[in-house]
Design a protein around this motif. Structure first.
Motif, PDB file in Angstrom:
ATOM      1  N   LYS A   1       0.849  -1.201   0.000  1.00  0.00           N
ATOM      2  CA  LYS A   1       0.000   0.000   0.000  1.00  0.00           C
ATOM      3  C   LYS A   1       0.879   1.243   0.000  1.00  0.00           C
ATOM      4  N   TYR A   2       0.831   2.022  -1.090  1.00  0.00           N
ATOM      5  CA  TYR A   2       1.638   3.240  -1.162  1.00  0.00           C
ATOM      6  C   TYR A   2       0.851   4.472  -0.713  1.00  0.00           C
ATOM      7  N   ALA A   3      -0.423   4.278  -0.413  1.00  0.00           N
ATOM      8  CA  ALA A   3      -1.257   5.387   0.066  1.00  0.00           C
ATOM      9  C   ALA A   3      -2.433   4.765   0.804  1.00  0.00           C
ATOM     10  N   ASP A   4      -3.174   5.602   1.487  1.00  0.00           N
ATOM     11  CA  ASP A   4      -4.382   5.099   2.165  1.00  0.00           C
ATOM     12  C   ASP A   4      -5.588   5.885   1.654  1.00  0.00           C
ATOM     13  N   LEU A   5      -5.912   5.674   0.380  1.00  0.00           N
ATOM     14  CA  LEU A   5      -7.027   6.425  -0.203  1.00  0.00           C
ATOM     15  C   LEU A   5      -8.346   6.103   0.483  1.00  0.00           C
TER      16      LEU A   5
ATOM     17  N   LEU B   1     -12.604   8.556   2.874  1.00  0.00           N
ATOM     18  CA  LEU B   1     -13.644   8.441   3.902  1.00  0.00           C
ATOM     19  C   LEU B   1     -13.646   9.682   4.803  1.00  0.00           C
ATOM     20  N   ALA B   2     -12.449  10.092   5.256  1.00  0.00           N
ATOM     21  CA  ALA B   2     -12.359  11.266   6.141  1.00  0.00           C
ATOM     22  C   ALA B   2     -12.856  12.518   5.412  1.00  0.00           C
ATOM     23  N   ALA B   3     -12.512  12.657   4.132  1.00  0.00           N
ATOM     24  CA  ALA B   3     -12.937  13.844   3.375  1.00  0.00           C
ATOM     25  C   ALA B   3     -14.457  13.875   3.234  1.00  0.00           C
ATOM     26  N   ILE B   4     -15.053  12.746   2.932  1.00  0.00           N
ATOM     27  CA  ILE B   4     -16.511  12.725   2.744  1.00  0.00           C
ATOM     28  C   ILE B   4     -17.224  12.960   4.078  1.00  0.00           C
ATOM     29  N   GLN B   5     -16.647  12.417   5.157  1.00  0.00           N
ATOM     30  CA  GLN B   5     -17.247  12.663   6.478  1.00  0.00           C
ATOM     31  C   GLN B   5     -17.184  14.157   6.833  1.00  0.00           C
ATOM     32  N   SER B   6     -16.055  14.822   6.491  1.00  0.00           N
ATOM     33  CA  SER B   6     -15.938  16.265   6.773  1.00  0.00           C
ATOM     34  C   SER B   6     -16.948  17.051   5.943  1.00  0.00           C
TER      35      SER B   6
END
Ligand code: KIV
Length: 303
Positions: free
Chosen positions: A239-243, A248-253
């Motif tokens: 895993k080179y990123a945690d999209l 998920l965090a962006a949509i929750q914000s």
């Protein structure tokens, strides 16, 4: 070289052969849509597979068996539109290459309608005739042996292929058959590292491994595994990123901001001349809620 460079040209199978001859490991990844493919191209990846993993990764099917030619073509076109340099390989879906004639018809659609430069077919000895027909028709082919997910209903489950003597011998025969049929490269999926390396050494075309160790001529990964976009990561992926977490965090914000009224704010709101509104609503300047200029998106900005 990145795709943002001026005068970029589309790579061909000849360029891939050159990379191989120069001893450069060939970084390959899947892509299924315009924006992701553009980033992959900008990152300088030379070879993109519009994999039939599209089925599970993007379309929510349970196996690759379910994805159709029309769906594959639809996504291939988007990937081609999003890229300038990478060689695009369209993955021929289940039952689209049962006979040489069907293979040439459907392979031709990937090139003519989809804009791809090559196709991929699963199977070794069993697909040699089809590969030969495609290559003769001017359709470059990437082979795919080891775990061949379109055969899931006959093999039962996803597992490493080639651990036993018989399986290892038949994988070697498969690799040679694919090469002799004219393929320009061959994917080795879920094959023990030592066997993949031995096959690689016996071939004069590049092997592109996935779950096949570092001894292959290149590597391929499913992009959502590499970007941490799915809800799990297979053993062979890094895993080179945690999209998943980032998105998920962006949509929750976003949801919280809409619910608490802080989005949209002034900066995201278009305003009109208050006098025009006063006239439309038939109110005088004195009735108007505010005559002060309010910060907002300028009236003349294109949205
Ligand atoms: O469909 C796909 O993504 C593939 C790769 C795993 C090689 O076939």
């Amino acid at each position: 070289m990145s795709a943002s460079t001026e005068n970029v040209r589309r790579l061909s199978v000849v360029d891939i052969a050159k990379l191989y001859a120069d001893g450069q490991r060939i970084a390959t990844i899947t892509a299924y849509d315009f924006p992701t493919a553009s980033l992959v191209d900008e990152a300088g990846i030379p070879l993109i597979l519009v994999g039939d993993s599209l089925a599970q990764v993007l379309l929510g099917y349970d196996t690759t068996v379910r994805v159709t030619m029309e769906e594959m073509l639809h996504h291939t076109k988007a990937v081609v539109r999003g890229t300038k340099r990478a060689l695009i390989v369209g993955d021929m879906p289940f039952l689209s290459y049962n006979t040489p004639d069907e293979a040439v018809h459907n392979g031709g659609r990937f090139l003519r309608e989809g804009g791809a430069q090559a196709v991929k077919v699963e199977g070794g000895v069993r697909s040699a005739r089809v590969i030969e027909a495609l290559v003769k028709a001017g359709i470059p082919v990437m082979g795919h042996i080891g775990l061949t997910p379109q055969a899931i209903n006959t093999i039962g489950k996803v597992r490493v292929q080639g651990k036993s003597k018989d399986q290892a011998r038949s994988l070697l025969a498969d690799a040679l058959a694919v090469q002799e049929a004219g393929a320009f490269a061959i994917v080795l999926e879920l094959v023990p590292g030592q066997l993949a390396e031995a096959i690689t050494k016996r071939l004069r075309i590049p092997t592109i491994g996935i779950g096949a160790g570092a001894g292959c001529s290149g590597q391929i990964q499913v992009i959502t595994d590499t970007l941490g976009w799915g809800d799990w990561t297979p053993k062979h992926a890094r895993k080179y990123a945690d999209l998943h977490g980032t998105i998920l965090a962006a949509i929750q914000s976003y949801r919280a901001d809409v619910e608490n009224g802080s989005f949209p704010g002034d900066a995201e709101t278009v305003l009109m001349d208050p006098e025009v509104l006063d006239e439309v609503l038939g109110r005088s300047a004195d009735d108007s809620p505010s005559r002060e200029p309010i910060a907002g998106i300028p009236l003349d900005r294109d949205l």
